[in-house]
Design an enzyme around this catalytic site. Structure first.
Site, PDB file in Angstrom:
ATOM      1  N   GLU A 181       0.814  -1.222   0.000  1.00  0.00           N
ATOM      2  CA  GLU A 181       0.000   0.000   0.000  1.00  0.00           C
ATOM      3  C   GLU A 181       0.851   1.277   0.000  1.00  0.00           C
ATOM      4  O   GLU A 181       0.434   2.297   0.549  1.00  0.00           O
ATOM      5  CB  GLU A 181      -0.962   0.006   1.192  1.00  0.00           C
ATOM      6  CG  GLU A 181      -2.010  -1.085   1.124  1.00  0.00           C
ATOM      7  CD  GLU A 181      -3.044  -0.997   2.236  1.00  0.00           C
ATOM      8  OE1 GLU A 181      -2.683  -0.538   3.341  1.00  0.00           O
ATOM      9  OE2 GLU A 181      -4.186  -1.402   2.016  1.00  0.00           O
ATOM     10  N   GLU A 250      -6.999  -7.079  -1.278  1.00  0.00           N
ATOM     11  CA  GLU A 250      -7.644  -6.862   0.016  1.00  0.00           C
ATOM     12  C   GLU A 250      -9.076  -6.406  -0.192  1.00  0.00           C
ATOM     13  O   GLU A 250      -9.332  -5.245  -0.514  1.00  0.00           O
ATOM     14  CB  GLU A 250      -6.881  -5.842   0.869  1.00  0.00           C
ATOM     15  CG  GLU A 250      -5.546  -6.331   1.382  1.00  0.00           C
ATOM     16  CD  GLU A 250      -4.910  -5.388   2.402  1.00  0.00           C
ATOM     17  OE1 GLU A 250      -5.635  -4.511   2.936  1.00  0.00           O
ATOM     18  OE2 GLU A 250      -3.703  -5.527   2.667  1.00  0.00           O
TER      19      GLU A 250
END
Length: 843
Positions: A181, A250
């Site tokens: 991320e 995710e």
């Protein structure tokens, strides 16, 4: 025979006799390609340190039965290398054992090495010693950081290679991830961030894993790294290259829990909708974060203020029990998508507009064979649509799946799978046994307030907490003296205001060894200011502040340098006309509290004379340790410790830390909904429960941590509580229910091509946890039953089918009852009927 032929023969022999299945893993624009075939893959996150190795096989088995193909996990650098150059891969941190356990179940692995994890894990998974390398800067083009990161990446890759765990070696690992991320924070690092991304990608590829690497949330991931999506919805995501597949690493099954916040949950109708939309629009790899969340044992929870439970409203709950209807509804979705796999891998989708907020995506295998997804993404309006000459009803915010472009075998808004009667594992009265510890012989040890000479040191000014404690303890004492020079009338005290500023996360304040205040922040902003009116004596007065950490920050730009602890202490008179800034004065410090130095949590001190025992147990006292013993209830399942009567602190069972507790911190009283509407875009604050209540009162004790005979429970209570009201809970049963209509589709896994699917009957399916059986049917009605699980009652039309259901289900681990008049009779011809059942599973 030539040398090459001999090598090939030896390789084949090794694969045959050792049971390896050599794979090649590549990708194209549609999907991952395993052994030359495109694959549609369902994945779920399970973090190995958040459960015990003894239960890994059971959790992974349930994941496979739920329709998963892949298990995804982070790798936690700080626990694998707690001291630079000293590695730890034992117990629940045995990464190789975990990966092999997944392989033994016949599933694949996505290994997210990072080494930054986030994951609401302490310091995002970075070891704290990394912070103290002079000149280091995390996650940017800093040679010191890059050298350490590369060394750990290489260590993990080497470990996997040595165990033959990458797919080309016959292992289960088909994907690896570098970084995590970073695209969300890259802006804060400027050009250094851009260069770092390129370096991380090159470094990963240079490790020669022979499987693809991914970077999640990284639009500028260079080839051949696959950039992937994270979020609640990823149907609109497009990879940064037409040669890369659309992947979702995710998909949040719920959200994490923080002390002081209400409990978030995500309706399964919305979660299923997001998954179906992703595959409808071209996705071929989707991962639930989390599929099993588990527990933040010890001090592994991240911060600030991340709770000990990492349940995440996942399909498998914190204790390893299946959460229904989430698990079952998603299983049906996975079966429906699997029925479409050959179509999904054969072509790109063809788009067809069906109306406002209505659309279809069709996948053709041949000109005459297709599968279709029909979507209604309106947040409130149901619709009837026409597709291929047939009419279909689409509830708002739903997707219907048609594996033959004709029959609907699944709709994301129609939940027909069984439900748990109670949403929490240890709620309910008929299926939970509670053992009070009120009769236990409690002992206690009252800590002295402030520092001790053996472990203290003196410094001018206020020190930042993390740089001082190096995270060896949650606690740092700040102690100084306040001298009152003016004369005070005998028997009276001088009153003043004490103003304290803290970067976080909480602090107890004592004046002359008496508690005068408690300040704390929250997950969103851990800093706080505390102002208290205090009384001072003439002459010297002591000021002791116990500053507390509740998890090192794990997310955000430059999160690694976020500070904590006291930064300002000001004394003001009542009229606020004069101020005395104590911040720059002389302060005495101590890392940790007295009980930690003594080792009161250790089994070796269980019988120490330091512990006091008496007839009157001191309750609601700050800075006190409690000790008791208990007998573990019979059975093999997990245990739960109810700490609702306590304030804030930490707990240990037989020397093992079950984590931090803080029941005294209540969530805001508003913001929760009784029935959260799944329709419309979800975010982490949309669906909340337990407003005005503690975030967590029940704490997981793994069964492997207790034994026959007496078990030791130790508590370090910081604020004040009543340990005599603590209880131990164990599951003895499971109350389940289901309500299915004649109009509902048959189970997705019963569909077969070229059969008239809708001529089959819908079914009520009931299943117990493995090893349990259906022992009682509490309700059974066919007709027009009313109410919900736990409150069912017969409607105006009712056939008593209790005996039919009992015959099919009693004594069985699972059973299926067709919802048909042929089996159940017809109490009211011409009326749409349904079957409602409530049952009890037990050992």
């Amino acid at each position: 025979m030539g040398n090459k032929d001999l090598v090939l023969l030896v390789l084949i022999a090794v694969c045959v006799f050792e049971g390896c299945y050599c794979k090649t893993v590549t990708y194209d624009h549609r999907a991952l390609v395993i052994d030359g075939k495109r694959r549609v893959l369902q994945s779920g996150s399970i973090h190995y340190p958040r459960s015990m190795p003894e239960v890994w096989p059971e959790i992974i088995r349930k994941s496979k039965e739920g329709g998963l193909d892949v298990i995804e996990t982070y790798v936690f650098w700080n626990n694998h290398e707690p001291v630079r150059g000293e590695y730890y891969f034992e117990g629940r941190f045995d990464l190789v054992r975990f990966v092999k356990t997944v392989q033994e179940a016949g599933l694949l692995v996505h290994l997210r090495i990072g080494p930054y994890a986030c994951a609401e894990w302490n310091y995002g998974g970075f070891p704290v010693w990394l912070h103290f390398i002079p000149g280091i800067q995390f996650r940017t083009t800093n040679d010191l950081f890059k050298n350490e990161m590369k060394r750990f990446l290489a260590k993990i890759v080497s470990l996997m290679k040595e165990a033959n765990l990458f797919a080309p070696q016959g292992g289960p690992i088909i994907l690896a991830q570098v970084e995590n991320e970073y695209g969300n924070v890259e802006w804060a690092y400027g050009v250094g961030g851009e260069l770092y991304v390129k370096w991380a990608a090159e470094t990963a590829v240079s490790l020669n894993t022979s499987v693809p690497w991914v970077m999640c949330q990284q639009e500028d991931a260079p080839d051949p790294i696959i950039n992937t999506c994270n979020g609640f919805y990823c149907d609109q995501f497009t990879p940064n290259s037409p040669s890369k597949p659309k992947m979702w690493t995710e998909n949040y099954s719920g959200w994490f829990l923080a002390f002081g916040n209400a409990i978030p949950y995500r309706p399964v109708e919305d979660l299923a909708f997001s998954v179906a939309r992703f595959f409808e629009t071209g996705g071929t790899f989707q991962n639930y974060y989390m599929y099993f969340g588990g527990t933040n044992f010890e001090r592994t929870a991240g911060g600030p203020l991340v709770a000990t439970s990492y349940d995440y409203d996942a399909p498998i709950d914190e204790y390893g029990f299946i959460r229904q209807p989430k698990w079952g509804h998603l299983r049906g979705l996975h079966k429906a998508i699997k029925q479409c796999e050959e179509f999904l891998i054969s072509s790109d989708p063809t788009y067809l507009k069906l109306g406002k907020n209505l659309e279809a995506h069709i996948y053709y295998r041949t000109s005459n064979e297709c599968a279709a997804f029909l979507a209604n993404f309106d947040s409130s309006l149901d619709a009837n649509v026409t597709f291929n000459g047939n009419s279909y009803f689409l509830p708002a915010w739903s997707v219907s799946i048609l594996p033959d472009c004709k029959n609907v075998i699944f709709n994301t808004a129609k939940v027909v799978s069984q439900r748990n009667l109670h949403g929490v594992s240890f709620s309910g009265t008929t299926s939970v046994n509670e053992f009070s510890l009120s009769s236990s012989a409690w002992s206690w040890y009252k800590e002295e307030v402030g520092v001790s000479s053996n472990h203290s040191f003196i410094k001018p000014g206020l020190l930042e907490q993390i740089n001082t404690t190096k995270d060896n303890s949650d606690y740092l004492w700040y102690t100084t003296s306040i001298n009152v020079k003016e004369s005070i009338v005998p028997g009276q005290e001088k009153e003043a205001f004490l103003h304290i500023g803290s970067l976080g996360h909480a602090a107890l304040v004592f004046v002359n060894k008496r508690l005068v205040g408690f300040g704390f922040g929250n997950h969103e902003d851990a800093s706080f200011n505390l102002s208290e009116k205090i009384s001072l004596n003439q002459g010297d007065n002591t000021l002791d502040i116990l500053s507390m950490m509740i998890g090192l920050q794990n997310y955000g730009p430059w999160f690694d340098i976020a500070g904590a602890g006291i930064y300002s202490v000001i004394l003001a008179d009542l009229k606020k006309t004069s101020k005395d800034d104590l911040s720059s004065g002389q302060w005495t410090y101590q890392v940790g509290v007295e009980g930690e130095y003594i080792g009161l949590d250790k089994i070796s001190l269980a019988n120490s004379s330091l512990w006091i025992q008496g007839n009157r147990l001191p309750v609601n006292r700050s800075l006190i340790w409690y000790k008791a013993t208990f007998l573990a209830p019979e059975g093999k399942g997990p245990l739960s410790l109810d700490l609702a009567s306590m304030g804030k602190g930490q707990a240990w069972v037989n020397g093992q830390s079950i984590g931090r507790y803080w029941p005294a911190y209540l969530a805001p009283s508003t913001g929760c909904t009784t029935n959260c509407d799944y329709r419309g875009a979800y975010d982490a604050s949309k669906c909340l429960r337990n407003c005005g209540q503690p975030a967590q009162t029940l704490y997981h004790i793994p069964r492997t941590w207790v034994h026959s005979g007496k078990n030791l429970l130790v508590l370090h209570e910081e604020l004040g509580g009543d340990p005599s009201k603590i209880s131990l809970l164990t599951r003895t049963g499971q109350e389940v229910c289901a309500h299915v209509s004649e109009a509902d589709p048959p189970p997705a896994d019963s569909w077969q091509p070229n059969l008239e699917f809708m001529s089959q009957s819908s079914q009520v399916r009931l299943t117990c946890e493995q090893g349990w059986h259906i022992s009682m049917i509490n309700f059974a009605s066919f007709g027009t039953p009313r109410g919900h699980c736990g409150t069912f009652n017969p409607g105006n039309c009712h056939a008593n089918v209790l005996s039919v259901v009992q015959q099919a289900c009693i004594g069985q681990e699972g059973c299926a009852i067709p919802v048909s008049t042929a089996r159940l009779g017809d109490p009211c011809p011409g009326v749409l009927k349904s079957l409602a059942i409530e049952a009890l599973c037990s050992y």
